[in-house]
Design an enzyme around this catalytic site. Sequence first.
Site, short mmCIF file in Angstrom:
data_model
loop_
_atom_site.label_atom_id
_atom_site.label_comp_id
_atom_site.label_asym_id
_atom_site.label_seq_id
_atom_site.Cartn_x
_atom_site.Cartn_y
_atom_site.Cartn_z
N TYR A 110 1.12 -1.20 0.06
CA TYR A 110 0.06 0.55 0.00
C TYR A 110 1.22 1.16 0.21
O TYR A 110 1.75 1.41 0.63
CB TYR A 110 -0.64 -0.10 1.31
N GLU A 198 -3.93 7.72 -4.38
CA GLU A 198 -3.60 5.79 -3.55
C GLU A 198 -3.27 4.91 -4.75
O GLU A 198 -4.33 4.37 -5.17
CB GLU A 198 -4.99 6.02 -2.41
#
Length: 389
Positions: A110, A198
């Site tokens: 991530y 993101e």
Amino acid sequence: SKQLLNEFGAKTEFGIMCETIAEVEAALGKIKSEKKVVKSQILAGGRGKGTFEDGFEGGVHVCDNAEKALEVAKRMLNNKLVTKQTNGKGIEVRKLYVTEAIPKIKRELYVALVLDRKTASPTFIASSEGGMGIEELAATKPDMIKKMSVNVHQGVDEQACIKFAASLGFGETGAEEAAKQIMAIYNLAKAKDCTMVEINPMVELEDESVMCIDAKLGFDDNAQFRRPDIWAQADNSEKDPKEILADEADLNYIALEGNVGCLVNGAGLAMATMDIISLYGQKPANFLDVGGSAKPDQIIRAFDIICSDKTVKCILVNIFGGIMKCDLIAEGIVEAVKVLKDKVNVPLVVRLEGTNEEKGRQILKDSGLKIHSAKDLDEAGRMATDLVK
């Protein structure tokens, strides 16, 4: 998102956006990998673990072949997907992103670039455990989250990016590859006024190359005037129609689920107004900030938007007159009620305080309209909630 990432040098998989089953079939013929990935395109996270209203599970599917991918697409397209971010409501899937399946993925990570208020700087937040919600990870494994702030005056530094990547478990070659992706993300964010980029997941392959497989981008609303290319791609199909009208009128409006409509000047005062409504047993139907220089036509538009919400049983206007004078607001309120006529068919409570407040109250009184005037916020909150009952 993928087009923008590619523009700034980030690596992504090949994919085609589809709005019909015919387009899905055509896309599947152009994707060379045996396995295909079908992704629901909605403005909400948690798609992979979501469930469609008919019980079909998963908004993202890795399919063994084109036949299976087509079958999945038929189940997903025009069906409503419920995720942890849709507040229990299903969002209709009008678009599917059909992509190649990337083989030999070693691991998922991530990585996100956000604006950190504490350091007043762009900050990378990353974890070696990708593919899951960062909120969940922060709650269960906070030590797995790494951060790197960037000095906006100096820009992103390659060596700092390599060191940051190494902290996420990349080897020497992998860290260099990951650093390139991290720098591309930063350059994209700076060039396009992003408030967030993101990547979940960013993947490391067995050959140590690195790719951005899924992306979510957010942009600074104040940059709209210089980023027309970005706003031209806005998809309002999932947005509340009242919020679209508010944007057109330059009003800050968010639809909520209560029964007391709010019209306020200033975000802080709007929050206090919502709190007082909740304190006395009701719930706000909206957040609506007309700002410090609203014109009469904006006041009319604001009332029109609030009154279009059939759940509203009372309207509370709470104005602190500083830059905006109370008498001008009062004139706008009276004009709005007269123009909209029967549309304003619920009790109206008005609290005016500040510059020319007495003039404002007199205007409301002389209008002959049925307007409940309150001397302070507490009285206004009590009055509005009582009138709902």
